[in-house]
Design an enzyme around this catalytic site. Structure first.
Site, PDB file in Angstrom:
ATOM      1  N   ASP A 165       0.537  -1.431  -0.399  1.00 56.21           N
ATOM      2  CA  ASP A 165       0.349   0.060   0.398  1.00 56.21           C
ATOM      3  C   ASP A 165       0.661   0.899  -0.070  1.00 56.21           C
ATOM      4  O   ASP A 165       0.480   2.204   0.087  1.00 56.21           O
ATOM      5  CB  ASP A 165      -1.039   0.064   1.046  1.00 56.21           C
ATOM      6  N   SER A 166       2.316   0.959   0.441  1.00 55.00           N
ATOM      7  CA  SER A 166       3.324   2.274  -0.185  1.00 55.00           C
ATOM      8  C   SER A 166       3.194   2.576  -1.849  1.00 55.00           C
ATOM      9  O   SER A 166       3.704   3.370  -2.172  1.00 55.00           O
ATOM     10  CB  SER A 166       4.437   1.708  -0.174  1.00 55.00           C
ATOM     11  N   GLU A 222      -1.110  -5.278   9.041  1.00 55.61           N
ATOM     12  CA  GLU A 222      -0.002  -5.036   9.604  1.00 55.61           C
ATOM     13  C   GLU A 222      -0.658  -4.937  10.928  1.00 55.61           C
ATOM     14  O   GLU A 222      -2.115  -5.790  11.300  1.00 55.61           O
ATOM     15  CB  GLU A 222      -0.055  -3.293   9.352  1.00 55.61           C
ATOM     16  N   GLU A 225       9.482  -3.911  10.679  1.00 57.73           N
ATOM     17  CA  GLU A 225      10.130  -2.355   9.373  1.00 57.73           C
ATOM     18  C   GLU A 225      10.424  -1.737  10.873  1.00 57.73           C
ATOM     19  O   GLU A 225       9.343  -1.554  12.184  1.00 57.73           O
ATOM     20  CB  GLU A 225       8.968  -1.850   9.282  1.00 57.73           C
TER      21      GLU A 225
END
Ligand code: KIV
Length: 289
Positions: free
Chosen positions: A68-69, A139, A206
């Site tokens: 979704d970046s 996430e 991350e």
């Protein structure tokens, strides 16, 4: 023979190396599991369209992430938050069409799974049925465990994502490194174990201290994929526009830039415009008689 007892052919395929190994079918979760057992490190890049995805597939990148970046790297938003399911389905379908070998993982965007496991299932099914992806990513650690469990029970391979989770940018107040200090480090370990326990086949770590990422990697049986997690994770992922030098302005400290495509493309566009202005293009060889 059932899903939990692989055939001899499946076993043989699963033991081939990811790089230079099987090229006649897509990489599977089983290939990634055996790569961890062998200690073979692998790479993942983001992709948002068929053309670039095809280049990475031909280069042998075994896993491509329709992240979704896309929001901030492809669609012109400031963050990943505005990205919708319809956009993810469209981009994911293009990446699937442009590739033959890579496993395609698609992100469940913000708001498409946090409500309930049933909502997560509904949207994961869209990505698998309408776009044809092989796995989804979402996430959250402990907070997403029930959804991961339901998806995995239903046959959806799930990659989890913990540490800095960009969909929470407004709650974090930016993109700070995660897992610093004893309590935060313990929470990260709990999150990692929770997603493994729930059946995730892999987990992205991350922006966490390298030592902590190494500890998580050692304690998990599933592969860890680092982005800003130091050198000891099982795999590494980068956003392709950062990796290839397409991003305008500053990139995060953890990025290594392998090309300067922004300059190359800009120079090409300027040369084209100059040729048109001066009448050098099109020349005779570009014209029909
Ligand atoms: O959306 C994305 O590109 C990601 C990577 C940063 C792992 O989630």
């Amino acid at each position: 023979m059932n899903a939990s007892s692989p055939s001899p052919a499946q076993n043989q395929a699963a033991t081939a190396t990811l790089y230079g190994g099987v090229t006649s079918r897509r990489v599977t979760v089983r290939d990634l599991a055996t790569a961890k057992q062998r200690g073979e490190k692998w790479s993942m890049l983001t992709a948002y369209d068929a053309l670039t995805a095809g280049v990475f597939d031909e280069a042998g990148i075994p896993v491509l992430l329709v992240g979704d970046s896309a929001g901030n790297c492809h669609l012109g938003y400031e963050t990943t938050v505005p990205v919708t399911m319809d956009q993810m389905v469209m981009l994911s379908a293009a990446v699937v069409r442009g590739t033959k070998r890579a496993m395609i993982v698609a992100d469940l965007p913000f708001g498409s799974y946090q409500e309930s496991p049933a909502q997560a299932m509904r949207n994961a099914a869209r990505l698998m049925k309408e776009a044809g992806v092989g796995a989804v990513k979402l996430e959250g650690g402990e907070r997403s465990a029930r959804s991961i469990e339901l998806l995995v029970e239903a046959g959806v391979p799930v990659m989890a994502h913990i540490g800095l989770t960009p969909q929470s940018v407004h709650a974090f107040g930016g993109y700070p490194v995660q897992g610093r200090g004893d309590e935060a480090a313990h929470q990260l370990l709990r999150d990692a174990k929770a997603v493994q326990q729930s059946g995730a086949f892999s987990v992205v770590l991350e922006a966490v201290p390298a030592e902590l990422a190494a500890q998580v990697t050692e304690q998990l049986t599933i592969p860890t994929v680092g982005i800003g997690g130091g050198p000891d994770t099982d795999a590494q992922v980068l956003v392709w526009t950062d990796m290839a030098g397409m991003t305008a302005g500053r990139v995060p400290k953890f990025v290594k830039q392998y090309a300067d495509l922004r300059t190359v493309l800009g120079d090409a566009a300027r040369a084209f415009a100059e040729d048109v202005r001066g009448g050098a293009f099109p020349a005779a060889e570009h014209s029909f008689r």
